[in-house]
Write a protein that holds these residues in place. Structure first.
Motif, mmCIF file in Angstrom:
data_model
loop_
_atom_site.group_PDB
_atom_site.id
_atom_site.type_symbol
_atom_site.label_atom_id
_atom_site.label_comp_id
_atom_site.label_asym_id
_atom_site.label_seq_id
_atom_site.Cartn_x
_atom_site.Cartn_y
_atom_site.Cartn_z
ATOM 1 N N SER A 65 39.796 42.707 30.179
ATOM 2 C CA SER A 65 41.057 42.790 30.924
ATOM 3 C C SER A 65 41.220 44.168 31.550
ATOM 4 N N ASN B 62 38.689 44.609 34.409
ATOM 5 C CA ASN B 62 39.113 43.826 35.563
ATOM 6 C C ASN B 62 40.247 44.547 36.296
ATOM 7 N N ILE C 113 39.955 39.471 42.597
ATOM 8 C CA ILE C 113 40.136 40.380 41.464
ATOM 9 C C ILE C 113 41.466 40.133 40.759
ATOM 10 N N PHE D 294 35.892 35.853 39.837
ATOM 11 C CA PHE D 294 35.696 37.277 40.088
ATOM 12 C C PHE D 294 34.465 37.538 40.951
ATOM 13 N N TRP E 40 36.188 32.347 34.866
ATOM 14 C CA TRP E 40 36.402 33.747 35.265
ATOM 15 C C TRP E 40 35.283 34.278 36.161
ATOM 16 N N ALA F 118 41.431 36.780 38.977
ATOM 17 C CA ALA F 118 40.591 36.919 37.782
ATOM 18 C C ALA F 118 41.340 37.665 36.686
ATOM 19 N N PHE F 119 42.110 38.685 37.069
ATOM 20 C CA PHE F 119 42.881 39.425 36.069
ATOM 21 C C PHE F 119 43.915 38.513 35.405
#
Length: 179
Positions: free
Chosen positions: A154, A157, A111, A105, A101, A114-115
């Motif tokens: 979460s 992010n 982004i 990110f 991660w 990564a989410f």
């Protein structure tokens, strides 16, 4: 008064390996990807209103990685079984996503990717904790703070993407739309 598992084996010797390994690898991944508020790209982003202070992340992740290492040590001491094998595979998968991660990110500035990573990680971690709990309840409970923090991660992010739609190097249209 050492905690014993089936067969009289103690998880503490195993924890001397699992805890430092997870803490060191997790910390190294963060360091190598320049994670945190010192990252020039991240420093200029608009942050969610519920963002914890910068100092908290290192403290919390060290604690969470320690708890994960303890949970893993406990499960590794359980007798081999299909349930144990499945739990270990899930644990390894979610931990690999965890380690990926920060580079996604902070390093790649992706982004949305990564989410998606943190959401899949959370789902796998929930399944892992459930299997750990069935094998050895304390191991499942040791993962609870991690699950709660992943929920926060979460949300952070997602909100970071929503607040900074033009900052995503590979937008998928999940967290924000470029204007």
């Amino acid at each position: 008064m050492a905690a014993q598992v089936k067969g009289g084996r103690s998880p503490w010797k195993m924890a001397l390996i699992t805890v430092p390994a997870i803490v060191i690898i997790g910390s190294l991944m963060g360091y190598l990807s320049n994670s945190g508020f010192e990252n020039g790209w991240y420093a200029i982003l608009q942050k969610p209103s519920f963002q914890p202070p910068a100092w908290m992340f290192g403290v919390v992740w060290t604690i969470l990685y320690t708890l994960l290492g303890l949970a893993l040590a406990i499960i590794l001491q359980e007798p081999p079984s299909k349930q144990r094998r499945d739990a270990l595979w899930l644990f390894g998968g979610q931990l690999a996503l965890n380690f990926a991660w920060s580079p996604i990110f902070f390093g790649l500035h992706m982004i949305d990717v990564a989410f998606l990573t943190v959401v899949v990680m959370l789902i796998m971690a929930i399944a892992t904790a459930s299997l750990f709990r069935r094998l050895k309840p304390v191991a499942g409970w040791l993962m609870l703070p991690y699950l709660l923090w992943l929920c926060l991660a979460s949300a952070l992010n997602y909100e970071t993407g929503r607040l900074n739609p033009s900052a995503d190097a590979a937008p998928l249209g999940i967290t924000g739309v470029r204007s």
